[in-house]
Design a protein around this motif. Structure first.
Motif, PDB file in Angstrom:
ATOM      1  N   GLY A 162      46.453  45.694   4.700  1.00 15.95           N
ATOM      2  CA  GLY A 162      46.644  46.774   3.698  1.00 15.95           C
ATOM      3  C   GLY A 162      45.652  46.918   2.761  1.00 15.95           C
ATOM      4  O   GLY A 162      44.991  47.893   2.299  1.00 15.95           O
ATOM      5  N   MET A 163      45.055  45.524   2.058  1.00 16.18           N
ATOM      6  CA  MET A 163      43.957  45.410   1.301  1.00 16.18           C
ATOM      7  C   MET A 163      42.687  45.852   1.825  1.00 16.18           C
ATOM      8  O   MET A 163      41.734  46.382   1.283  1.00 16.18           O
ATOM      9  CB  MET A 163      43.968  44.272   0.532  1.00 16.18           C
ATOM     10  CG  MET A 163      45.200  44.085  -0.422  1.00 16.18           C
ATOM     11  SD  MET A 163      45.548  45.374  -1.554  1.00 16.18           S
ATOM     12  CE  MET A 163      43.963  45.400  -2.541  1.00 16.18           C
ATOM     13  N   ALA A 164      42.496  45.410   3.193  1.00 16.09           N
ATOM     14  CA  ALA A 164      41.239  45.787   3.711  1.00 16.09           C
ATOM     15  C   ALA A 164      41.032  47.197   3.937  1.00 16.09           C
ATOM     16  O   ALA A 164      39.906  47.843   4.086  1.00 16.09           O
ATOM     17  CB  ALA A 164      40.822  45.114   5.297  1.00 16.09           C
ATOM     18  N   SER A 218      39.996  51.152  14.358  1.00 15.26           N
ATOM     19  CA  SER A 218      41.223  51.243  13.266  1.00 15.26           C
ATOM     20  C   SER A 218      41.790  50.040  12.602  1.00 15.26           C
ATOM     21  O   SER A 218      41.584  48.948  13.520  1.00 15.26           O
ATOM     22  CB  SER A 218      42.378  51.763  14.012  1.00 15.26           C
ATOM     23  OG  SER A 218      43.574  51.647  13.523  1.00 15.26           O
ATOM     24  N   PRO A 219      41.584  49.687  11.369  1.00 15.32           N
ATOM     25  CA  PRO A 219      42.030  48.442  10.981  1.00 15.32           C
ATOM     26  C   PRO A 219      43.347  48.450  11.311  1.00 15.32           C
ATOM     27  O   PRO A 219      43.993  46.996  11.354  1.00 15.32           O
ATOM     28  CB  PRO A 219      42.032  48.736   9.325  1.00 15.32           C
ATOM     29  CG  PRO A 219      41.828  50.130   9.019  1.00 15.32           C
ATOM     30  CD  PRO A 219      41.241  50.981  10.338  1.00 15.32           C
ATOM     31  N   LEU A 220      44.438  49.314  11.531  1.00 17.20           N
ATOM     32  CA  LEU A 220      45.706  49.078  12.012  1.00 17.20           C
ATOM     33  C   LEU A 220      45.740  48.449  13.214  1.00 17.20           C
ATOM     34  O   LEU A 220      46.628  47.413  13.418  1.00 17.20           O
ATOM     35  CB  LEU A 220      46.391  50.488  12.009  1.00 17.20           C
ATOM     36  CG  LEU A 220      48.051  50.175  12.349  1.00 17.20           C
ATOM     37  CD1 LEU A 220      48.634  49.301  11.558  1.00 17.20           C
ATOM     38  CD2 LEU A 220      48.692  51.695  12.514  1.00 17.20           C
ATOM     39  N   PHE A 244      40.313  39.136  12.715  1.00 17.50           N
ATOM     40  CA  PHE A 244      40.062  38.611  11.006  1.00 17.50           C
ATOM     41  C   PHE A 244      38.840  38.985  10.685  1.00 17.50           C
ATOM     42  O   PHE A 244      38.672  39.676   9.436  1.00 17.50           O
ATOM     43  CB  PHE A 244      40.514  37.398  11.090  1.00 17.50           C
ATOM     44  CG  PHE A 244      40.296  36.572   9.706  1.00 17.50           C
ATOM     45  CD1 PHE A 244      41.370  36.868   8.711  1.00 17.50           C
ATOM     46  CD2 PHE A 244      39.214  35.869   9.345  1.00 17.50           C
ATOM     47  CE1 PHE A 244      41.214  36.427   7.532  1.00 17.50           C
ATOM     48  CE2 PHE A 244      39.103  35.392   8.146  1.00 17.50           C
ATOM     49  CZ  PHE A 244      40.272  35.700   7.092  1.00 17.50           C
ATOM     50  N   ALA A 245      37.821  38.662  11.322  1.00 17.85           N
ATOM     51  CA  ALA A 245      36.340  39.077  11.016  1.00 17.85           C
ATOM     52  C   ALA A 245      36.264  40.559  10.683  1.00 17.85           C
ATOM     53  O   ALA A 245      35.611  41.097   9.437  1.00 17.85           O
ATOM     54  CB  ALA A 245      35.427  38.617  11.893  1.00 17.85           C
ATOM     55  N   PHE A 246      36.768  41.609  11.437  1.00 21.00           N
ATOM     56  CA  PHE A 246      36.419  42.881  11.313  1.00 21.00           C
ATOM     57  C   PHE A 246      37.349  43.189   9.776  1.00 21.00           C
ATOM     58  O   PHE A 246      36.652  43.947   9.156  1.00 21.00           O
ATOM     59  CB  PHE A 246      37.275  43.817  12.456  1.00 21.00           C
ATOM     60  CG  PHE A 246      37.260  45.082  12.377  1.00 21.00           C
ATOM     61  CD1 PHE A 246      36.226  45.943  12.757  1.00 21.00           C
ATOM     62  CD2 PHE A 246      38.238  45.788  11.608  1.00 21.00           C
ATOM     63  CE1 PHE A 246      36.111  47.189  12.460  1.00 21.00           C
ATOM     64  CE2 PHE A 246      38.255  47.060  11.306  1.00 21.00           C
ATOM     65  CZ  PHE A 246      37.208  48.072  11.976  1.00 21.00           C
TER      66      PHE A 246
END
Length: 268
Positions: A162-164, A218-220, A244-246
């Motif tokens: 969420g924060m990313a 997509s970060p999701l 995680f790196a993304f």
């Protein structure tokens, strides 16, 4: 009533951000009941509809990692709910601080800097995400949604994803000068397709190959893969490190741009 006296000292980086967080918390203690639906209960309704309703027709198999469909989508609904909430708190809420309520402007009339205002808002979003994630996790447990204790890491991943996502959206909102019309486009053509087609409800391998790259961006999807990984139905350790790196890269770049745009907007 006593009048607060100035100490004559400029607050440190964390002190200024925490002062902003305290202001949000003071408001929240009075109005928390009005936010219960968005703070964890909305994803639970999706869980009931998709996990118990539609999910009763889906057999456990390779596509679900051998898990019942309810347990397959439960971690991802937490992440999806966190990202949806983070986007909401990073758009109109940020623009309001500059344009309508102007409490960001008021805060920077004190020794609090624009960077501290930005950091305080980010801390507030992370706290709200944590409260929402814990609420969802506890309620979902009564549905039998969790296969193991990995739910504790799913909560952390939900806040992290969420924060990313919130960081670049905050930068976008800080550079918005209209009445927020562009946010409607963001919700309709980015957020909703991302929730539907980022592996929340089915593996992205079911998508046509020429569309999968959208899920990869997509970060999701990256959050979903991490959440499934810690509950035993996701990728291996190397793939999880890539996800995680993304998210770290997205959040880091977004945080830099958000801080820069807050300074540009608030320093006259």
């Amino acid at each position: 009533m006593t009048t607060a006296r100035s100490t004559g000292r400029v607050p440190g980086a964390w002190a200024g951000a925490l002062a902003q967080l305290e202001a949000y918390w003071t408001w929240y203690r009075r109005y928390w009941k009005a936010t219960l639906y968005s703070s964890g209960l909305q994803p639970v309704l999706f869980l009931g509809a998709m996990g118990l309703g539609f999910g009763s027709q889906v057999q456990a198999g390779p596509a679900t990692g051998g898990l019942p469909y309810l347990q397959y989508i439960a971690p991802c609904l937490l992440v999806a709910g966190a990202i949806q909430f983070a986007v909401g708190e990073s758009t109109y809420a940020v623009l309001s601080g500059f344009k309508w309520q102007r409490h960001f402007v008021a805060a920077t009339a004190t020794p609090v800097s624009p960077g501290q205002v930005c950091g305080g808002h980010a801390l507030w979003i992370s706290l709200r995400l944590l409260l929402a994630a814990v609420t969802y996790a506890v309620v979902a447990a009564f549905f039998g949604a969790w296969a193991n204790a990995g739910v504790l890491l799913v909560i952390v991943i939900g806040v992290f994803a969420g924060m990313a996502t919130a960081a670049p959206i905050m930068a976008f909102a800080a550079a918005t000068n209209d009445e927020g019309e562009r946010f409607g486009m963001l919700f309709r053509f980015v957020l909703m397709p991302m929730i539907l087609f980022s592996g929340t409800f089915f593996p992205i391998t079911q998508l046509p190959l020429f569309l999968r790259w959208l899920a990869w961006l997509s970060p999701l999807w990256h959050g979903n893969e991490l959440a499934r990984g810690v509950t035993g139905a996701g990728p291996g350790a190397l793939a999880m490190l890539g996800h995680f790196a993304f998210l770290c890269a997205l959040g880091g770049v977004g945080a830099y741009l958000a801080r820069r745009n807050f300074y540009r907007r608030l320093v006259v």
